[in-house]
Design an enzyme around this catalytic site. Sequence first.
Site, PDB file in Angstrom:
ATOM      1  N   TRP A  28      62.920  44.783  17.384  1.00 49.48           N
ATOM      2  CA  TRP A  28      62.324  46.069  16.974  1.00 49.48           C
ATOM      3  C   TRP A  28      61.908  46.941  18.152  1.00 49.48           C
ATOM      4  CZ3 TRP A  28      61.249  48.972  12.720  1.00 49.48           C
ATOM      5  CH2 TRP A  28      60.248  49.939  12.845  1.00 49.48           C
ATOM      6  N   ASN A  30      59.884  50.868  18.668  1.00 45.88           N
ATOM      7  CA  ASN A  30      59.465  52.177  18.182  1.00 45.88           C
ATOM      8  C   ASN A  30      59.089  53.066  19.367  1.00 45.88           C
ATOM      9  OD1 ASN A  30      57.146  50.229  17.431  1.00 45.88           O
ATOM     10  ND2 ASN A  30      56.073  52.108  17.018  1.00 45.88           N
ATOM     11  N   ASP A  31      57.905  53.613  19.457  1.00 39.55           N
ATOM     12  CA  ASP A  31      57.623  54.739  20.367  1.00 39.55           C
ATOM     13  C   ASP A  31      57.973  54.486  21.846  1.00 39.55           C
ATOM     14  OD1 ASP A  31      56.235  55.041  18.003  1.00 39.55           O
ATOM     15  OD2 ASP A  31      54.267  55.038  18.933  1.00 39.55           O
ATOM     16  N   GLN A  47      57.377  50.479  22.439  1.00 42.60           N
ATOM     17  CA  GLN A  47      56.763  49.612  21.444  1.00 42.60           C
ATOM     18  C   GLN A  47      57.834  48.626  20.960  1.00 42.60           C
ATOM     19  OE1 GLN A  47      53.155  50.441  19.704  1.00 42.60           O
ATOM     20  NE2 GLN A  47      53.338  50.378  21.934  1.00 42.60           N
ATOM     21  N   TRP A  55      58.479  46.171  12.285  1.00 39.80           N
ATOM     22  CA  TRP A  55      57.272  46.494  13.031  1.00 39.80           C
ATOM     23  C   TRP A  55      56.268  45.351  12.886  1.00 39.80           C
ATOM     24  CZ3 TRP A  55      52.041  47.087  12.248  1.00 39.80           C
ATOM     25  CH2 TRP A  55      51.348  47.732  13.289  1.00 39.80           C
ATOM     26  N   ARG A 153      43.747  56.624  18.286  1.00 36.15           N
ATOM     27  CA  ARG A 153      44.789  55.923  19.045  1.00 36.15           C
ATOM     28  C   ARG A 153      45.725  56.898  19.762  1.00 36.15           C
ATOM     29  NH1 ARG A 153      46.115  55.085  13.597  1.00 36.15           N
ATOM     30  NH2 ARG A 153      48.049  56.073  12.885  1.00 36.15           N
ATOM     31  N   ASP A 154      46.373  56.361  20.769  1.00 34.90           N
ATOM     32  CA  ASP A 154      47.423  57.048  21.540  1.00 34.90           C
ATOM     33  C   ASP A 154      46.770  58.045  22.502  1.00 34.90           C
ATOM     34  OD1 ASP A 154      48.910  55.557  19.748  1.00 34.90           O
ATOM     35  OD2 ASP A 154      49.368  57.265  18.457  1.00 34.90           O
TER      36      ASP A 154
HETATM   37  N1  DQQ Z   1      53.100  53.725  16.797  1.00 32.49           N
HETATM   38  C1  DQQ Z   1      52.465  54.883  16.214  1.00 32.49           C
HETATM   39  C2  DQQ Z   1      51.299  55.084  17.114  1.00 32.49           C
HETATM   40  C3  DQQ Z   1      50.852  53.705  17.405  1.00 32.49           C
HETATM   41  C4  DQQ Z   1      52.130  52.959  17.536  1.00 32.49           C
HETATM   42  C5  DQQ Z   1      53.393  56.054  16.134  1.00 32.49           C
HETATM   43  C6  DQQ Z   1      52.087  51.579  16.950  1.00 32.49           C
HETATM   44  O1  DQQ Z   1      50.276  55.854  16.512  1.00 32.49           O
HETATM   45  O2  DQQ Z   1      50.092  53.607  18.598  1.00 32.49           O
HETATM   46  O3  DQQ Z   1      54.686  55.684  15.753  1.00 32.49           O
HETATM   47  O4  DQQ Z   1      53.323  50.929  17.095  1.00 32.49           O
END
Ligand code: DQQ
Length: 484
Positions: A28, A30-31, A47, A55, A153-154
């Site tokens: 997997w 992601n970001d 990620q 996920w 977050r982020d």
């Molecule tokens: N992915 C989200 C974020 C978070 C992350 C956005 C978690 O907000 O930090 O796709 O995998």
Amino acid sequence: MENFAQQRARLAGDPARPGYHFTPPANWLNDPNGLIQWRGRYHLFYQYNPNAPVWGSIHWGHALSDDLVHWEDRPVALTPTPDSADEGGCWSGCAVVDNGAPTLIYTGARHDHGIQRPCLATSADDDLITWAKHDANPVIPETPLGLDLIGFRDHTLWREGDYWMQGIGAGVRGVGGTVLLYRSKDLCQWDYLHPLLIEDGTDHNGLWLGTMWECPQFFALGAKHVLMFSAWEGGKGLYSVYMIGRYQDQHFYPETTHKLDFGDGYFYAPQMMVDEAGRTLLFGWVQEGRDIASQVAAGWSGVMSLPRVVSLHKDGTLCIQPAPELQTLRGQHWHFTDLALESGQTRLLEEVTGDQLEIIAEFAITSDSIVSLVVSEQTRIFYDAQTGQLGVETSQGIKAGALQVPAGQPLRLHTFIDHSVIEVFANDRACVTNRVYPIGQHPSLGIQITGGATLIQIAAWQLASIHDYGSGTISTATRTASVL
Ligand code: DQQ
């Protein structure tokens, strides 16, 4: 246990697996996270769930590139530490250099997903392979008093005088999305200031901004400032948004608001970096469009977008282009001019075929033009001058948004096809990313014009794969075809 190269070799035969977009070795992705050019080399963290193509158990994967195009897998950079602030996952964040030390700030998630807190890690090696988490994690132990938040977050970081400024994505319950502004001299002790911006989500070009903002990015661009974020609501990421505006007294005043990509979730959680040449680059997460069972069966999920270069047009709007380094992948070439087209009929350019293509098509259009590029009869990339809509239509539906092409200017559709991924750049102003899952077909190109449009030219190339194994082996012969 398989290593990354073995995983990539095993998955290379999947017709949906991109050849020149970065993908996870398996499982997997992601970001994009922690984008940085360090000692001349580009680092892409992401990620990553190393255990399954779904996920969960989020680590930071790591890849390294000298040219923004070819990526080498590196060992996992961050792993959740049991009984710590990131026990439930090392979520998204960014990289900065603080007093010479490459430093990551990321969201540590507890097993209870309600608790998300900023954490730090630093690296002392040239290739940024090993990271030491800070003893003081989480460096902001509590959310600001008196705010009823949805998510915390982020991270986005920038310098202001002696201070590091940090924006954290959140939503204020009953109000709307926000970026909470902090400052620090050492990245460890943070003082909360106020929201950089807080919005109720209405009246932005008719764009709903969600109840919470993920992955904020705040940066200067030319004489303006840009705030990018991913609008989120009720557990679902909607689309990425950018606002161009003014930054004054540590508040952001947006002047315009747009979707960053009309593909919605197919270009999500983008992150920016400024490279050593001073360019502002973006990568986004291109999610899958097939169901979870298909992703599990495939053994991998998620694609990184192509690198996009952003700047401002003279009129102050966003200019967005594919990174020119991608041209190094070009192989077999076709070039068409003087292509006679009967209005309403599809003209097939049978020679232009392949799973890995770049196509630049230029049209002179009028106010009643409808122009389509049809790829393998099942995917239509279109611009409708009557409605001002740019879009990509697949068997799954249409992803589209507004693009104005001023009278007298040509329409330029710059399209990348990479197995299941389509990225379209129109007039350096708007993008549409979409997914399509061909079943063993090699796309060929058709063109259709309705109304008063004229094709100026089409240039197309097959593009090489970025790995030695995998499909898409192509000849480098260059050929010019002229169809009359
Ligand atoms: N992915 C989200 C974020 C978070 C992350 C956005 C978690 O907000 O930090 O796709 O995998």
